[in-house]
Design an enzyme around this catalytic site. Structure first.
Site, PDB file in Angstrom:
ATOM      1  N   TYR A 101      30.761  -7.592  29.522  1.00 36.41           N
ATOM      2  CA  TYR A 101      30.838  -8.730  30.442  1.00 36.41           C
ATOM      3  C   TYR A 101      30.269  -8.289  31.782  1.00 36.41           C
ATOM      4  O   TYR A 101      30.671  -7.239  32.305  1.00 36.41           O
ATOM      5  CB  TYR A 101      32.305  -9.168  30.639  1.00 36.41           C
ATOM      6  CG  TYR A 101      32.431 -10.242  31.686  1.00 36.41           C
ATOM      7  CD1 TYR A 101      32.474 -11.585  31.326  1.00 36.41           C
ATOM      8  CD2 TYR A 101      32.452  -9.921  33.051  1.00 36.41           C
ATOM      9  CE1 TYR A 101      32.549 -12.580  32.288  1.00 36.41           C
ATOM     10  CE2 TYR A 101      32.511 -10.911  34.021  1.00 36.41           C
ATOM     11  CZ  TYR A 101      32.562 -12.236  33.635  1.00 36.41           C
ATOM     12  OH  TYR A 101      32.616 -13.213  34.585  1.00 36.41           O
ATOM     13  N   GLU A 185      26.501 -15.151  35.373  1.00 40.17           N
ATOM     14  CA  GLU A 185      27.429 -14.483  34.455  1.00 40.17           C
ATOM     15  C   GLU A 185      26.749 -14.299  33.109  1.00 40.17           C
ATOM     16  O   GLU A 185      26.089 -15.219  32.625  1.00 40.17           O
ATOM     17  CB  GLU A 185      28.686 -15.339  34.278  1.00 40.17           C
ATOM     18  CG  GLU A 185      29.715 -14.721  33.346  1.00 40.17           C
ATOM     19  CD  GLU A 185      30.828 -15.707  32.989  1.00 40.17           C
ATOM     20  OE1 GLU A 185      31.903 -15.623  33.580  1.00 40.17           O
ATOM     21  OE2 GLU A 185      30.602 -16.568  32.119  1.00 40.17           O
TER      22      GLU A 185
END
Ligand code: GDP
Ligand code: MN
Length: 376
Positions: A101, A185
């Site tokens: 992530y 993201e």
């Protein structure tokens, strides 16, 4: 302005981040053709501006073009957290060895950007962040310095990511700066068994204030993404959805913001911001009430009006007429003060409605609405 995954994918590609080959369509038949072009096996992905698509059944592997058509037919039209799927992206599948992530996000409270990185990316990242926050690194970024290779190495090390992610981290920062984004993201950023890094999913929020220097931003993605906010905007209302249970309607942005604070001070949470502006006509009241009541989370509604140019009796008439067209299903607490307040209260008293009550002060009204919402 939030982008769709396929738009984020294109931005990443333009800045040299590796992404899967992919195409978008709204037609199952075209999905079959695209799958054929991409080599047969594809991942079919719902294009909606919300996360958790995988868990909601909006991300599915199709083994061949016929299966891609069938899967696209299933996913198109699906509802994911209140968003109807209008298009799907078909992507060439990527083999996954590890899922990471990474994101850059504006930390408004601290007034700076943060890098967030974790070696445990994928669909469970929220769970990881909640139960083991130490597995998710948060590294503040000095805007003047930006993300250099050295800074990227620091972020990677903090998140437990392999050193080869440094290049992606630097490029992702370039996406944020050059595209005027407030959020970028990648979840997951995957490492394939052969060691290649691929951005498998992307979320980008552009800064609307920078729209003037991005001619190509136009098009379909401007405007609110929350369905209720979009419905309100179409009616010309200034409505922002929040996550509480007390619907709030007021006149003037300052008064509405103070009302949100007072509701919060009474131990409840506001469900929305809605400013009906200066002229609270019956139509605006009816539109406002119907938008607020369309949110199933709303347990009570607080109307807080300070009559200035608009007199309170006109607002009260607006409320009374709104109640003819909107079926009130939850209690409404009304506080009228200022210009013609007494006349306004008399209008409401004359049209007694079992779910409508009045309060004379802002504090009293907020306390009552909060009580009704939390005991409902
Ligand atoms: P989200 O659920 O909205 O975050 O959608 P994602 O695009 O992140 O997909 C959800 C999950 O599906 C990912 O975390 C992956 O585990 C899986 N997934 C998506 N695309 C692929 C792919 O090409 N190959 C494999 N093996 N898994 C994938
Ligand atoms: Mn994802």
């Amino acid at each position: 302005m939030d982008l769709y995954e396929h738009q984020a994918r294109d931005l990443f590609e333009r800045h040299g981040i590796v992404v899967p080959a992919a195409e978008v369509t709204d037609s199952p038949r075209r999905a079959r053709e695209i799958a054929r072009r991409l080599g047969g096996r594809v991942v079919v992905k719902a294009q909606v501006k919300t996360g958790g698509r995988g868990k909601a059944g909006g991300v599915k592997l199709a083994a061949d073009p016929a299966a891609a058509e069938l899967t696209a037919r299933q996913i198109l039209g699906m509802d994911i957290k209140g968003h109807t799927v209008g298009t799907v992206m078909l992507a060439r599948p990527v083999d996954i060895d590890s899922e990471f992530y990474v994101s850059y996000v504006l930390d408004r409270a601290a007034g700076r950007f943060l890098a967030i990185a974790s070696a445990e990316g994928g669909t469970e990242i929220e769970e990881v962040a909640a139960t083991r926050p130490e597995a998710v690194a948060r590294v503040p970024i000095d805007l003047a310095e930006g993300v250099t290779s050295a800074k990227a190495a620091e972020i990677a090390a903090a998140g437990g990511l392999p050193p080869q992610t440094v290049d992606v981290l630097v490029r992702l920062w370039q996406v944020l700066v050059r595209e005027d984004a407030l959020l970028v993201e990648v979840n997951p950023l995957v490492r394939t068994p052969r060691g290649q890094l691929v951005a498998l999913d992307g979320k980008v929020t552009l800064d609307d204030n920078a729209a003037f220097r991005h001619a190509r931003w136009g098009g379909d993605s401007t405007g609110p993404t929350d369905p209720l906010e979009a419905a309100a905007a179409a009616k010309g209302l200034h409505y922002v959805r929040l996550d509480g249970e007390v619907g709030v309607i007021g006149n003037g942005a300052g008064l509405v913001m103070s009302t949100l604070d007072v509701v919060a001070g009474c131990g409840a949470r506001p469900a929305n911001f809605l400013d009906i502006g200066g002229g609270a006509s019956a139509r605006i009241m009816a539109d406002g009430l119907s938008v607020v009541l369309s949110d199933p989370a709303v347990k009570s509604v607080l109307v807080n009006v300070f009559g200035g140019i608009t007199a309170c009796d006109a607002v009260a008439e607006g409320i009374v007429r709104a109640l003819d067209t909107v079926r009130l299903t939850r209690p409404l607490v009304v506080r009228l003060d200022g210009n013609n307040a007494a006349e306004g209260r008399a209008v409401l008293d004359a049209h007694r409605h079992p779910l409508v009550e009045q309060a004379t002060t802002m504090d009293g009204a907020a306390r009552r609405a909060a009580h009704l919402a939390t005991t409902a």
